[in-house]
Enzyme design. Structure first.
Site, short mmCIF file in Angstrom:
data_model
loop_
_atom_site.label_atom_id
_atom_site.label_comp_id
_atom_site.label_asym_id
_atom_site.label_seq_id
_atom_site.Cartn_x
_atom_site.Cartn_y
_atom_site.Cartn_z
N THR A 168 13.49 -2.68 -10.28
CA THR A 168 13.46 -1.38 -10.96
C THR A 168 14.46 -1.44 -12.11
O THR A 168 15.45 -2.17 -12.02
CB THR A 168 13.87 -0.28 -9.96
N ARG A 196 2.32 7.25 -2.95
CA ARG A 196 3.75 7.39 -2.62
C ARG A 196 4.56 7.54 -3.91
O ARG A 196 4.39 6.79 -4.88
CB ARG A 196 4.21 6.16 -1.85
N ASP A 199 12.12 7.57 -5.48
CA ASP A 199 13.24 8.37 -5.97
C ASP A 199 13.31 8.42 -7.50
O ASP A 199 13.81 9.40 -8.07
CB ASP A 199 14.56 7.79 -5.45
N THR A 219 18.71 2.38 -7.82
CA THR A 219 17.64 1.45 -7.45
C THR A 219 17.84 1.07 -5.99
O THR A 219 18.97 0.96 -5.53
CB THR A 219 17.63 0.20 -8.35
N GLY A 220 16.75 0.90 -5.27
CA GLY A 220 16.86 0.53 -3.86
C GLY A 220 15.95 1.36 -2.99
O GLY A 220 14.85 1.75 -3.41
N GLY A 222 14.13 3.93 -1.78
CA GLY A 222 13.78 5.20 -2.41
C GLY A 222 13.80 6.39 -1.47
O GLY A 222 14.30 7.46 -1.82
N1 ASP Z 1 13.93 2.91 -5.78
C1 ASP Z 1 12.61 2.38 -6.05
C2 ASP Z 1 11.62 3.12 -5.19
O1 ASP Z 1 11.89 3.32 -4.02
C3 ASP Z 1 12.49 0.92 -5.78
C4 ASP Z 1 13.55 0.06 -6.42
O2 ASP Z 1 14.55 0.56 -6.90
O3 ASP Z 1 13.39 -1.16 -6.44
O4 ASP Z 1 10.56 3.43 -5.68
#
Ligand code: ASP
Length: 301
Positions: A168, A196, A199, A219-220, A222
């Site tokens: 992301t 879906r 975040d 990022t991470g 969500g």
């Molecule tokens: N936060 C992002 C999501 O859950 C995914 C990511 O940050 O890699 O859509």
């Protein structure tokens, strides 16, 4: 004010052979946006330019190079927020546009905050933004990953938090007028349920900016970032903490309350950067006061 810009390119387990591409990508984003800020550009334009560069770069899970959902389709989410007005633009479930942050920027200029799927795409067409065939977003790498994950019995998207590389992208900048803008763009999590929304496009979850405190992009994990309103929480922590401590406190909140893993970049209204992640790696870059760029993939011990 001295301009500032910090960007990230995801916080997961980034394999050694892919780290240089992440470093090059985040560095290029800062190198494009910082001179714009130094010449007096609005933080909205600089942040948008930084995100665009990373959306087009197939290295990242945003625009071209995004992950596939469980149906084998790409659905993109993005948002941008203006800390001066608290104006917000977000889009979710976009399939035919390579740079969804451009649609989010147009949404920000309307009375609305968040447009999804076909409505977002119809609006983008009305704005004259260029449409692409979804195949232009697809990379061989993500097709292979999709085939592998879909064949794993009982695969759940949260399994992706360890072995699967992600990216992301996000950016937070302050312009010479002291205005703070944050933006995030993503393909979401691999094999996510169709429809879906993560975040990234949600105000205060993956993206937040307020000139009274600062700005942040996450990022991470969500679903956890949504439940802890992580970027808004991080900006609230700025009232009593420096930027690095605020980022750490927000990640600690995520971990304590929902056992989440994520990364966060921040900028407070004094121009201090904050970076923290509890994943293995996080790719980020920022500009020093003289415009020189620091870019790295940081690894937790
Ligand atoms: N936060 C992002 C999501 O859950 C995914 C990511 O940050 O890699 O859509």
């Amino acid at each position: 004010m001295q301009p500032r810009i910090i960007v990230h390119g995801g916080a997961w387990t980034i394999p050694a052979e892919r780290q240089q591409a992440h470093i090059d990508g985040v560095r290029a984003a800062v190198k494009t946006a910082w001179p714009m800020l130094a010449e007096g550009a609005d933080a909205l334009d600089a942040v948008q330019a930084a995100i665009n560069l990373m959306e087009i770069d197939p290295t990242f899970d945003a625009g071209r190079g995004a992950v596939l959902n469980a149906d084998g389709q790409i659905e993109l989410d993005a948002a941008i927020m203006d800390g001066r007005t608290l104006n917000y633009g977000g889009v979710a479930g976009v399939r035919h546009f390579m740079t969804p942050v451009d649609i989010a920027r147009k949404v920000l200029e309307t009375e609305f905050c968040l447009l999804i799927a076909e409505g977002a795409e119809r609006f983008a067409r009305e704005c004259g933004l260029p449409e692409v065939d979804p195949r232009e977003l697809l990379t061989e790498r993500e097709l292979e990953l999709y085939k592998e994950l879909i064949s794993r019995k009982g695969y759940c998207t949260h399994d992706a938090f360890k072995p699967v590389p992600q990216g992301t992208v996000g950016a937070v900048a302050m312009d010479v007028n002291g205005n703070i803008v944050a933006a995030t763009s993503t393909g979401g999590t691999p094999c996510k349920k169709p429809g879906r929304v993560g975040d990234s496009p949600l105000c205060g979850a993956g993206t937040y900016a307020d000139n009274e405190t600062g700005g942040a992009s996450a990022t991470g994990f969500g679903e956890g970032i949504i439940r802890t309103l992580m970027t808004r929480s991080a900006c609230d922590y700025l009232r009593d903490n420096g930027a690095n401590d605020a980022a750490r406190l927000a990640i600690e909140l995520l971990h304590r309350r929902v056992n989440g893993h994520a990364g966060l970049i921040m900028l407070n209204n004094k121009g201090e950067y904050g970076i923290f992640h509890n994943t293995d790696h996080m790719a980020y870059a920022y500009a020093h006061a003289d415009g020189t760029v620091h870019a790295s993939v940081h690894m937790n011990e």
